[in-house]
Write an enzyme that holds these catalytic residues in place. Sequence first.
Site, PDB file in Angstrom:
ATOM      1  N   HIS A  84       0.463  14.445  -3.333  1.00  0.00           N
ATOM      2  CA  HIS A  84       1.940  14.453  -3.322  1.00  0.00           C
ATOM      3  C   HIS A  84       2.527  15.823  -3.685  1.00  0.00           C
ATOM      4  O   HIS A  84       3.736  16.028  -3.526  1.00  0.00           O
ATOM      5  CB  HIS A  84       2.496  13.433  -4.328  1.00  0.00           C
ATOM      6  CG  HIS A  84       2.174  12.008  -3.990  1.00  0.00           C
ATOM      7  ND1 HIS A  84       2.457  11.454  -2.763  1.00  0.00           N
ATOM      8  CD2 HIS A  84       1.584  11.017  -4.730  1.00  0.00           C
ATOM      9  CE1 HIS A  84       2.059  10.177  -2.765  1.00  0.00           C
ATOM     10  NE2 HIS A  84       1.528   9.893  -3.939  1.00  0.00           N
ATOM     11  N   ASP A 137      -5.183   6.835   0.835  1.00  0.00           N
ATOM     12  CA  ASP A 137      -4.446   6.407  -0.356  1.00  0.00           C
ATOM     13  C   ASP A 137      -3.268   5.532   0.116  1.00  0.00           C
ATOM     14  O   ASP A 137      -2.727   5.759   1.197  1.00  0.00           O
ATOM     15  CB  ASP A 137      -3.939   7.645  -1.104  1.00  0.00           C
ATOM     16  CG  ASP A 137      -3.288   7.324  -2.434  1.00  0.00           C
ATOM     17  OD1 ASP A 137      -3.946   7.532  -3.472  1.00  0.00           O
ATOM     18  OD2 ASP A 137      -2.131   6.877  -2.446  1.00  0.00           O
ATOM     19  N   HIS A 152      -0.328   5.475  -0.805  1.00  0.00           N
ATOM     20  CA  HIS A 152       0.941   6.216  -0.750  1.00  0.00           C
ATOM     21  C   HIS A 152       0.859   7.330   0.298  1.00  0.00           C
ATOM     22  O   HIS A 152      -0.235   7.807   0.608  1.00  0.00           O
ATOM     23  CB  HIS A 152       1.256   6.776  -2.144  1.00  0.00           C
ATOM     24  CG  HIS A 152       1.260   5.702  -3.191  1.00  0.00           C
ATOM     25  ND1 HIS A 152       0.256   5.572  -4.128  1.00  0.00           N
ATOM     26  CD2 HIS A 152       2.107   4.679  -3.395  1.00  0.00           C
ATOM     27  CE1 HIS A 152       0.502   4.512  -4.890  1.00  0.00           C
ATOM     28  NE2 HIS A 152       1.620   3.959  -4.468  1.00  0.00           N
ATOM     29  N   ASP A 187      -5.907   2.816  -4.222  1.00  0.00           N
ATOM     30  CA  ASP A 187      -4.751   1.978  -4.536  1.00  0.00           C
ATOM     31  C   ASP A 187      -4.299   1.111  -3.361  1.00  0.00           C
ATOM     32  O   ASP A 187      -3.335   0.350  -3.486  1.00  0.00           O
ATOM     33  CB  ASP A 187      -3.587   2.811  -5.089  1.00  0.00           C
ATOM     34  CG  ASP A 187      -3.415   4.142  -4.401  1.00  0.00           C
ATOM     35  OD1 ASP A 187      -4.005   4.329  -3.325  1.00  0.00           O
ATOM     36  OD2 ASP A 187      -2.684   5.000  -4.927  1.00  0.00           O
TER      37      ASP A 187
HETATM   38 ZN    ZN Z   1      -1.589   6.607  -4.343  1.00  0.00          ZN
END
Ligand code: ZN
Length: 366
Positions: free
Chosen positions: A139, A176, A178, A264
Amino acid sequence: MATGFLYHELYMWHDTGHLAGPVPYGNPVQPYEHSEHPETKRRIRNLLEVSGLLKQLTPLEPRPATEEEILRFHTRAHLERIRAGSAYFGIDAGVATPMGRGSFEIALLSAGGVIECVDAVLGGRVENAYALVRPPGHHALRDLAMGFCLFGNAAISGFHLLEAHQLARIAFVDWDVHHGNGTQAAFWEDPRALTISIHQDNCFPPNSGQLSDRGAGKGEGYNINIPLPPGSGVGAYEATFDRVVVPALRKFRPEFIIVPSGFDAGAHDPLGRQMMTSDGFRSLTRKLMAVANEVCGGRLVLCHEGGYNAATAPFFGLAVLEELSGIHTGVVDPFQEMLGGLGGHVLQPHQEAVIGSAAELVEALQ
Ligand code: ZN
């Protein structure tokens, strides 16, 4: 040839403090643990040891990334902000990214750990490698820490491959849960890198990772987002690989593949609503290895990102490392039956619609 495994105890000393999950505490929120807690990652390494797999992997030693390597992606101001925050008692380094004393040096070691893994694979010391690094990176933006990430570990390793090793084409496959927004931003206008992110639709960051975000300028078309609906199970993930990820890699033919690897997307993860299982991660790893063998001599490095269920994440990690190394320990995942038995693992029409739209982006790829 062996599989490399990189880890360092210092990674676990990056202190994210006592938030309540991902949000700050303070009345009416009782202090608790931060979501990005060392145990979710240390326990992966521990299960590798207890299962007997760890001693059959080739240990790789991290080194700190140099300033030059960090600055291939980040601004000088960003680097100095992290350095300054780390010298005191810790700060919020950006958006929801707490750090403690010494986190700057640990973050350099995290970025440098992934670089060491790509060097080991490129130099033929190991066939493939897993970097169990912390803090995570996907991120982090050029000038902003975000989502528990200080430096963009995967992106920095990508620039290292392109600029220090003069590779012409690299690819990222981010599984992931996200969106890999930092890696996307790093190569937004860069046709040398194909960035693919498979994530839960509009999870984190907000409004990030849409199908229509395809890169710009010379990089247009070389960014593929697959925003899967919440509730996607193994069927949706396998279809995403079969219909989008594998065809895109075959078409782009990268010389190296980096996988920002979060666990995740696992069922029961507190920060995601997908339903992956250890058998599912096994299957995706096999698909990745097959296409990597086909296009780039099997050159594959996975670098760790998220994964916040401390009980299940170790079994996802073991499954991935068993597949990468081809060594099966016989350890049975006690969560597989429960998670694999959840309803909705078969590909659903609304998931297929998203995957079909993403497959059209592969058609357009040069
Ligand atoms: Zn994540």
